[in-house]
Scaffold this active site. Structure first.
Site, PDB file in Angstrom:
ATOM      1  CG  ASP A 180      -2.177   4.957   3.420  1.00  0.00           C
ATOM      2  OD1 ASP A 180      -2.014   5.227   2.216  1.00  0.00           O
ATOM      3  OD2 ASP A 180      -3.129   5.404   4.087  1.00  0.00           O
ATOM      4  CG  HIS A 213      -1.998   1.018   1.151  1.00  0.00           C
ATOM      5  ND1 HIS A 213      -3.261   0.806   1.639  1.00  0.00           N
ATOM      6  CD2 HIS A 213      -2.005   2.286   0.647  1.00  0.00           C
ATOM      7  CE1 HIS A 213      -4.007   1.889   1.442  1.00  0.00           C
ATOM      8  NE2 HIS A 213      -3.256   2.806   0.848  1.00  0.00           N
ATOM      9  CG  ASP A 248      -6.167   3.683  -0.875  1.00  0.00           C
ATOM     10  OD1 ASP A 248      -6.810   3.433   0.153  1.00  0.00           O
ATOM     11  OD2 ASP A 248      -5.120   4.367  -0.869  1.00  0.00           O
ATOM     12  CG  ASN A 297      -8.732  10.531   5.159  1.00  0.00           C
ATOM     13  OD1 ASN A 297      -8.980  11.052   6.228  1.00  0.00           O
ATOM     14  ND2 ASN A 297      -9.142  11.018   4.002  1.00  0.00           N
ATOM     15  N   GLY A 341      -2.198  12.203   5.179  1.00  0.00           N
ATOM     16  CA  GLY A 341      -1.252  11.119   5.018  1.00  0.00           C
ATOM     17  C   GLY A 341       0.154  11.408   5.482  1.00  0.00           C
ATOM     18  CG  LEU A 362       5.219   4.448  -5.934  1.00  0.00           C
ATOM     19  CD1 LEU A 362       5.727   3.440  -6.963  1.00  0.00           C
ATOM     20  CD2 LEU A 362       6.332   4.812  -4.962  1.00  0.00           C
TER      21      LEU A 362
END
Ligand code: DOR
Length: 432
Positions: A307, A62, A154, A280, A326, A65
């Site tokens: 993530d 996960h 996602d 998130n 994030g 990029l």
């Protein structure tokens, strides 16, 4: 391609059922032999591994990029450099790029850029719906044929249960798990953090744990009804863990992952109206984090996934409601997981980071059995202090900046090439 002898390390391989001092010989891009003592073949490079754990290459399933479209946050080259420095031999990258990875040409372009970067292996994840808008289905077979290993919208939840069910039915025979981002938009509203005491104290809009729970329940039921395997991304609540246990008891094909930040941190980390702790799903209460750690120990969680979500400093410095969500995770992952669950047996640690993601994605690796790809992660229990100015990722946004973590990657070998040793990138040229 030459041979590499990894000498005297503690080899931990859950597939081989091995946890012992062994030598490992890599030749022609494959694992050739694992044995108590192997004489170095003429011309072989010898990597002394005493004091380190030698594991099948870590796979982060996960990762964002950001290329194409958001190269100011990360590129495939910078993300892959961060991956190998963090000890990952492979990453699966999410399709929330610009444009989204919803066509074979875009999947091919990601693979081309990854080959040019020449460090970590990259497995693209295709979108479930066109442009991730939740309306029209993506062309699953064509994405698969181009190299997509899984499907996900996602960053967004597929809002319509009807669309998701249709997608799962259409894609049932296409290899590749559906990866679910579980947040109900109507419950979440314009929340910037978890709904709890801390959001009340700060006077900020919160998203209740229920926003995750209802979608986890929905998606697990859709998995059960359609027969399409689902993988639940970044679990963050105690109830999600219970729902996973329920699904397993029903025989539903479902797996799940947890991030290091949801294991270690709670909503107390959102301070002073800054976006450093904005992610998130949001950092939850300490009871949720404790339930996730217990679920790791008890085996309910299948995968550790970062993530990895790089953003620029300027973006994260915006006002809380405006800042992106994030954390940059690849270069802190091994240490943060070890800090989160220090008593986890090493075989489980390796399974969560290598064997299980390989199995769920259906990609090679996850073991050092002879004939497997020569993808190897060496790590050690050596404390180190996170310094984001040394990150290879363009994203320096991590709540772990300045933290001392107990474990780190020592070397990363991809396809029989040492690409990282002691924090230094060694080979970035393509051609593997
Ligand atoms: O915090 C997050 N950041 N969660 C997501 O689901 C998406 C990601 C991103 O792309 O920035």
């Amino acid at each position: 391609m030459g041979a590499i002898l990894i000498r005297g390390g503690r080899v931990v391989d859950p597939v081989l059922g091995l946890d012992a001092l062994r030598d490992v010989l890599l030749r022609d891009g494959l694992v050739a032999e694992v044995a108590e003592h192997i004489a170095a073949p003429a011309g072989a490079e010898v990597l002394e591994a005493a004091g380190t754990v030698v594991a099948p290459g870590f796979i982060d399933m996960h990762v964002h990029l950001r290329e194409p479209g958001h190269n100011h946050k990360e590129t495939i080259a910078s993300g892959c450099a961060a991956a190998v420095v963090g000890g990952f031999t492979a990453v699966a990258c999410m399709p929330n790029t610009e444009p989204a990875l919803d066509s074979p040409a875009l999947i091919a372009e990601v693979l081309r850029l990854a080959r040019a970067a020449g460090t970590a292996r990259v497995y693209p994840i295709g979108a479930i719906t066109r442009a991730r808008k939740g309306v029209e289905l993506a062309p699953f077979w064509r994405l698969h044929d181009a190299g997509a290993v899984a499907f996900s919208d996602d960053g967004n939840t597929v809002e319509s249960a009807r669309v998701l069910r249709q997608a799962a039915l259409y894609a049932r025979d296409v290899p590749g798990v559906f990866i679910s981002h579980c947040e109900d938009g109507t419950l979440k509203g314009d929340a910037v953090m978890h709904e709890g005491e801390q959001s009340l104290r700060l006077g900020l809009a919160g998203s209740p744990g229920l926003a995750e729970d209802v979608i986890v329940a929905r998606d697990l039921l859709i998995a059960g009804e359609t027969g399409k395997p689902f993988h639940i991304a970044h679990l963050s609540t105690a109830m999600s863990v219970q729902l996973m246990l329920f699904a397993r008891a029903q025989g539903i094909a479902a797996t799940c992952e947890v991030t290091a930040h949801h294991l270690v941190l709670d909503d107390g980390h959102v301070r002073g109206f800054r976006a450093d702790g904005k992610v998130n799903p949001p950092l939850r209460g300490d009871d949720d984090a404790a339930a996730l750690r217990a679920a790791v120990r008890e085996g309910t969680i299948d995968v550790f996934a970062t993530d990895h979500a790089p953003h620029t400093r300027e973006e994260k410095d915006r006002l809380l409601h405006d800042a992106p969500v994030g954390f940059s995770g690849l270069e802190t992952a091994i240490g943060a997981y070890a800090a989160a669950v220090p008593d986890l047996p090493l075989a489980r640690f390796v399974a969560l980071l290598s064997t299980n993601p390989a199995r769920i994605l259906g990609v090679p690796g996850g073991t050092l059995a002879p004939g497997s790809p020569a993808d190897v992660t060496l790590f050690a229990d050596r404390a180190w202090t996170v310094d984001t100015s040394r990150f290879h990722s363009q994203g320096k946004n991590t709540p772990f900046d300045g933290a001392t973590l107990p474990r780190r990657a020592v070397a990363t070998i991809v396809g029989g090439r040492i690409v990282m040793h002691e924090g230094r990138l060694l080979e970035t040229a393509a051609g593997a």
